[in-house]
Write a protein that holds these residues in place. Sequence first.
Motif, PDB file in Angstrom:
ATOM      1  N   LYS A  98       0.849  -1.247  -0.133  1.00  0.00           N
ATOM      2  CA  LYS A  98       0.039  -0.046   0.095  1.00  0.00           C
ATOM      3  C   LYS A  98       0.790   1.013   0.184  1.00  0.00           C
ATOM      4  CE  LYS A  98      -3.432  -2.099   2.578  1.00  0.00           C
ATOM      5  NZ  LYS A  98      -4.428  -2.344   3.890  1.00  0.00           N
ATOM      6  N   ILE A 100       0.399   4.788   1.010  1.00  0.00           N
ATOM      7  CA  ILE A 100      -0.596   5.993   1.610  1.00  0.00           C
ATOM      8  C   ILE A 100      -0.163   7.385   1.670  1.00  0.00           C
ATOM      9  CG2 ILE A 100      -1.715   6.182   4.013  1.00  0.00           C
ATOM     10  CD1 ILE A 100      -2.310   3.526   2.359  1.00  0.00           C
TER      11      ILE A 100
ATOM     12  N   ARG B  44      -6.828   8.791  -0.516  1.00  0.00           N
ATOM     13  CA  ARG B  44      -7.265   8.032   0.403  1.00  0.00           C
ATOM     14  C   ARG B  44      -7.411   6.524  -0.350  1.00  0.00           C
ATOM     15  NH1 ARG B  44     -12.395   9.057   4.098  1.00  0.00           N
ATOM     16  NH2 ARG B  44     -12.798  10.018   2.175  1.00  0.00           N
ATOM     17  N   GLU B  59      -7.836   1.647   2.415  1.00  0.00           N
ATOM     18  CA  GLU B  59      -8.430   2.273   3.326  1.00  0.00           C
ATOM     19  C   GLU B  59      -9.831   2.273   3.508  1.00  0.00           C
ATOM     20  OE1 GLU B  59      -5.144   5.579   4.517  1.00  0.00           O
ATOM     21  OE2 GLU B  59      -5.620   5.766   2.479  1.00  0.00           O
TER      22      GLU B  59
END
Lengths: 111, 115
Positions: A98, A100, B44, B59
Motif C-alpha cells: 500500500k 498511503i 485515500r 483504507e
Amino acid sequence: SQKIEQNSEALNIQEGKTATLTCNYTNYSPAYLQWYRQDPGRGPVFLLLIRENEKEKRKERLKVTFDTTLKQSLFHITASQPADSATYLCALAGNTGKLIFGQGTTLQVKP
Amino acid sequence: NAGVTQTPKFQVLKTGQSMTLQCAQDMNHEYMSWYRQDPGMGLRLIHYSVGAGITDQGEVPNGYNVSRSTTEDFPLRLLSAAPSQTSVYFCASSPFRVPMNTEAFFGQGTRLTVV
C-alpha cells in the motif's frame, strides 16, 4: 492507527526564499517515503523518493530528509519560484503493498 | 505514451445508480490502485492490485468493487451510488508488485457527483 500528517495550512513565501514542508507519521514503519506535486485539476506527479537508510536526497532545487527516529520528513525547495506554487503530498510505502498519502500542503510563492 | 488513462473525466449520477470508472495503462505495470480525493482529506486508497487476478482492499473499500482480468485494465465499480461517494477519483500504476521503491503514475482523475 496509522497516521500521516502534513500541515493543512497553506504556506505562503516570497520568491527566492526556501520553502520547507513537513510530513509526520505515527504507527508506521515505512521503508520508503515519496513526495508528489499536484496542480489544480491534475493528478499527482512524482518528485522524489527516499529510503529509510538514507538521511537526505537532492534533485536540482529540491531536497528531502527522512528521520525515522523523529518519524518525520522535510521537503525543501530552494530559490522558490511562482511556478513552484502547488500542493505537495508525501506518501509512505512499506512492504504491505500500500502507498498511503498525507493530505497535502499547498504552497503559494509570491513574486 | 498514453500512460494512465481514466474515463470518463466527469460524471453525474443519481443516488442508487451504478457505474464503472475505467482505468487503463500501457506501461505493462504490475501494480494498479484507485484513490479518492476529498477536500482536506488527501488521497485515500480504495482498492489495489499487484497483478492480473489479484486485488485487495485499501483504507476505504466499502461501496466499491474492483477486478483485474488483464494487466492493462483496472475498473472501479460503484454498485449503488451514494452522495458520500461524490469525490475525485484517481487511478495510479507502478512497475512492480510492491510500490515501494518506484514512482506511481497517476491518471488525470474522474470527477464524480452523486445527487
